[in-house]
Write an enzyme that holds these catalytic residues in place. Structure first.
Site, PDB file in Angstrom:
ATOM      1  N   GLU A 103     -19.327  20.829 -27.894  1.00  9.45           N
ATOM      2  CA  GLU A 103     -19.697  19.424 -27.927  1.00  9.45           C
ATOM      3  C   GLU A 103     -20.837  19.123 -26.968  1.00  9.45           C
ATOM      4  OE1 GLU A 103     -15.608  17.219 -29.238  1.00  9.45           O
ATOM      5  OE2 GLU A 103     -15.633  18.228 -27.310  1.00  9.45           O
ATOM      6  N   CYS A 344     -16.250  13.502 -18.646  1.00 12.39           N
ATOM      7  CA  CYS A 344     -16.044  14.788 -17.976  1.00 12.39           C
ATOM      8  C   CYS A 344     -14.633  15.311 -18.198  1.00 12.39           C
ATOM      9  CB  CYS A 344     -16.195  14.656 -16.466  1.00 12.39           C
ATOM     10  SG  CYS A 344     -17.718  13.940 -15.940  1.00 12.39           S
TER      11      CYS A 344
HETATM   12  N1  SAH Z   1     -17.607  24.101 -15.432  1.00  7.66           N
HETATM   13  C1  SAH Z   1     -18.470  23.293 -14.681  1.00  7.66           C
HETATM   14  C2  SAH Z   1     -19.192  22.237 -15.497  1.00  7.66           C
HETATM   15  C3  SAH Z   1     -18.451  21.540 -16.579  1.00  7.66           C
HETATM   16  S1  SAH Z   1     -17.187  20.450 -16.110  1.00  7.66           S
HETATM   17  C4  SAH Z   1     -17.734  22.664 -13.525  1.00  7.66           C
HETATM   18  O1  SAH Z   1     -16.518  22.710 -13.506  1.00  7.66           O
HETATM   19  O2  SAH Z   1     -18.396  22.157 -12.622  1.00  7.66           O
HETATM   20  C5  SAH Z   1     -18.045  18.991 -15.591  1.00  7.66           C
HETATM   21  C6  SAH Z   1     -17.344  18.206 -14.510  1.00  7.66           C
HETATM   22  O3  SAH Z   1     -16.203  17.521 -15.011  1.00  7.66           O
HETATM   23  C7  SAH Z   1     -16.844  19.074 -13.366  1.00  7.66           C
HETATM   24  O4  SAH Z   1     -17.104  18.477 -12.133  1.00  7.66           O
HETATM   25  C8  SAH Z   1     -15.372  19.090 -13.638  1.00  7.66           C
HETATM   26  O5  SAH Z   1     -14.637  19.445 -12.516  1.00  7.66           O
HETATM   27  C9  SAH Z   1     -15.132  17.694 -14.103  1.00  7.66           C
HETATM   28  N2  SAH Z   1     -13.866  17.458 -14.769  1.00  7.66           N
HETATM   29  C10 SAH Z   1     -13.109  18.332 -15.450  1.00  7.66           C
HETATM   30  N3  SAH Z   1     -11.995  17.714 -15.933  1.00  7.66           N
HETATM   31  C11 SAH Z   1     -12.083  16.426 -15.550  1.00  7.66           C
HETATM   32  C12 SAH Z   1     -11.258  15.287 -15.764  1.00  7.66           C
HETATM   33  N4  SAH Z   1     -10.145  15.345 -16.482  1.00  7.66           N
HETATM   34  N5  SAH Z   1     -11.658  14.117 -15.212  1.00  7.66           N
HETATM   35  C13 SAH Z   1     -12.808  14.024 -14.507  1.00  7.66           C
HETATM   36  N6  SAH Z   1     -13.631  15.059 -14.289  1.00  7.66           N
HETATM   37  C14 SAH Z   1     -13.276  16.248 -14.809  1.00  7.66           C
END
Ligand code: SAH
Ligand code: SF4
Length: 353
Positions: A103, A344
């Protein structure tokens, strides 16, 4: 060159227009008896205009278009779903040629279009609060597939892309080479020409790659998902990065800022009763005090069936206030597209064949 040798049947695998280098394209032009400037024309179609089908490359001689059709391929993503959020953001589910799907999201603003891309179909890191992490890794995406996501969003909004965040599905630094190729392609003047500072890569904290990133010449922006600076809590939330301890992460980030002079962003998603305590605030203040950084406090986005829930706005404000007192800049960031599960951590893995 003659019509005849333009139509010679291919003896090698087709050249993937989304993955090949300039040198490979030049070699193909030479082989087909074409002048070198044709390679630049083809790249302009592929990277600026988002056209990978030789038939549509109207400034090329017809015979060359035919030869290209026989000698090249391009993984054209198919849009399987498109959802529009109340806030104007749009989420797309794209299917790549082997059935893997990922996505991407477009987030419009005043004279701005920000795109969020996936770097992998799924993710192997297994963060317990993240929808992507639940299904494991299907495969890493190629630079061409990452780039295509940006072009797809650009074409749908029909406007210039001003920034790209690598914050969709997957861990970009677990797919370092392709991520870097995509970053460079997005930054290139012959392509979308997006300034390096407006290209942000988010990592869950893979230390060797953070150090490698520090040595890249471009001014790309780094974001690091912290979510806790208490080792025990972070280990429980982000089991995939247990082997990279916070002590080492702190040292690596010090090296990164010393070397680049650039300010990394730390992401911290607040989960009620898990990482929103006073002890967490103290620890985060210690981690950030006196260092070059910017903290983004995000309220957790709810994932159905998850035991984790967002914290309160009072707690978020407490983080901001306490960080300000130790001289650390922090903002509360609202996720876009939550109503369409595009925020996110809400992007889920699907495989469609
Ligand atoms: N794998 C990388 C980038 C993709 S995730 C990373 O983890 O940084 C993008 C962002 O969304 C990251 O900061 C991640 O920790 C956050 N994230 C993941 N699940 C989330 C959720 N349920 N609520 C808010 N942020 C979340
Ligand atoms: Fe992977 Fe990032 Fe989700 Fe963790 S938060 S599972 S690293 S996509």
């Amino acid at each position: 060159m003659t019509e005849e040798n333009l139509h010679d049947s291919p003896t090698t695998d087709p050249l993937d227009l989304h993955a090949c280098t300039h040198g490979q394209l030049l070699a193909l032009m030479a082989e087909l008896g074409q002048p070198a400037f044709r390679a630049a024309q083809i790249e302009d179609w592929v990277w600026s205009k988002g056209v990978a089908s030789p038939d549509e490359m109207t400034n090329l001689p017809k015979a060359l278009r035919g030869a290209l059709a026989a000698r090249t391929s391009a993984s054209s993503a198919v849009e399987l779903a498109r959802q529009v959020s109340l806030d104007g953001s749009r989420k797309y589910l794209l299917r790549f040629k082997d059935g893997a799907a990922a996505e991407c999201v477009g987030m419009p603003g005043t004279r701005k279009l920000s795109v969020c891309v996936s770097t992998q179909a799924g993710c192997a890191m297994g963060c317990v609060f993240c929808a992507t992490g639940r299904s494991g890794l299907i495969r890493s995406l190629t630079a061409g597939e990452i780039y295509e996501q940006v072009m797809h969003v650009r074409n749908d909004f029909n406007t210039r892309v001003t920034s790209v965040v690598f914050m969709g599905q997957g861990e970009p630094f677990a797919n370092y080479d392709e991520t870097l190729k995509a970053l460079r392609r997005l930054n290139a003047s012959g392509a979308l020409n997006i300034g390096a500072r407006h290209l942000t890569v988010s990592t869950c904290g893979l230390i060797p790659q953070i150090l490698r990133f520090a040595n890249e010449p471009e001014q790309f922006t780094l974001a690091v998902s912290l979510h806790s600076t208490i080792q025990k809590t972070r280990d429980a939330l982000m089991p995939g990065v247990k082997r990279f301890s916070l002590v080492h992460l702190y040292a690596a980030l010090g090296e990164y800022t010393d070397k680049t002079g650039r300010r990394p962003t730390y992401e911290f998603a607040l989960m009620r009763g898990v990482n929103d305590t006073d002890e967490e605030i103290d620890s985060l203040c210690d981690f950030c005090r006196g260092t070059l950084c910017h903290v983004n406090i995000i309220q957790l986005n709810e994932i159905s069936g998850s035991p984790f829930h967002p914290s309160t706005s009072e707690r978020a404000q407490a983080f901001i206030d306490r960080l300000a007192r130790v001289g650390v800049e922090a903002t509360i960031r609202n996720s876009r597209g939550a109503d369409i599960d595009a925020a996110c951590g809400q992007l889920r893995q699907r495989v469609i064949s």
